[in-house]
Scaffold this motif. Sequence first.
Motif, PDB file in Angstrom:
ATOM      1  N   ARG A  33      -2.312   5.670 -48.131  1.00  0.00           N
ATOM      2  CA  ARG A  33      -3.318   5.593 -47.064  1.00  0.00           C
ATOM      3  C   ARG A  33      -3.154   4.342 -46.228  1.00  0.00           C
ATOM      4  N   PRO A  37       2.394   6.084 -41.809  1.00  0.00           N
ATOM      5  CA  PRO A  37       1.906   6.261 -40.436  1.00  0.00           C
ATOM      6  C   PRO A  37       1.067   7.537 -40.322  1.00  0.00           C
ATOM      7  N   GLN A  38       0.199   7.578 -39.318  1.00  0.00           N
ATOM      8  CA  GLN A  38      -0.637   8.754 -39.086  1.00  0.00           C
ATOM      9  C   GLN A  38       0.243   9.977 -38.886  1.00  0.00           C
ATOM     10  N   GLY A  39      -0.154  11.084 -39.488  1.00  0.00           N
ATOM     11  CA  GLY A  39       0.604  12.311 -39.313  1.00  0.00           C
ATOM     12  C   GLY A  39       0.292  13.309 -40.404  1.00  0.00           C
ATOM     13  N   LYS A  42       0.929  12.120 -44.203  1.00  0.00           N
ATOM     14  CA  LYS A  42      -0.143  11.268 -44.727  1.00  0.00           C
ATOM     15  C   LYS A  42      -1.369  12.101 -45.056  1.00  0.00           C
ATOM     16  N   GLU A  43      -1.743  13.011 -44.173  1.00  0.00           N
ATOM     17  CA  GLU A  43      -2.902  13.870 -44.424  1.00  0.00           C
ATOM     18  C   GLU A  43      -2.687  14.745 -45.662  1.00  0.00           C
ATOM     19  N   THR A  47      -5.237  13.574 -48.684  1.00  0.00           N
ATOM     20  CA  THR A  47      -6.496  14.308 -48.639  1.00  0.00           C
ATOM     21  C   THR A  47      -6.855  14.753 -50.040  1.00  0.00           C
TER      22      THR A  47
END
Length: 93
Positions: A33, A37-39, A42-43, A47
Amino acid sequence: MPPRGSSKHRPGFHGIVLAIGFVVGGVLTQVARTFLPQGAVKEFLTTGVTPSFGPLSIDLVILKFALGPVALDVSLLALLGVLIAYLIARSLF
């Protein structure tokens, strides 16, 4: 001699391995987390589902206290931590 990997160990051993696995998985989740990087990756990895219960109130006349709420954050990386802990424990014992 029982076969390797059998359930010859007591439930306490399995509980300790499970707890260690969730701690390692939780650390992996927090690192992911923080540093990924965001994307979508990562999700997908971070999650989780967080079941919880509580607070549980206990009144024993001379002693009154409450426990909770207690929650468990389960993500893919937490399950990976449990798998890693199981494989290490199985190879060592």
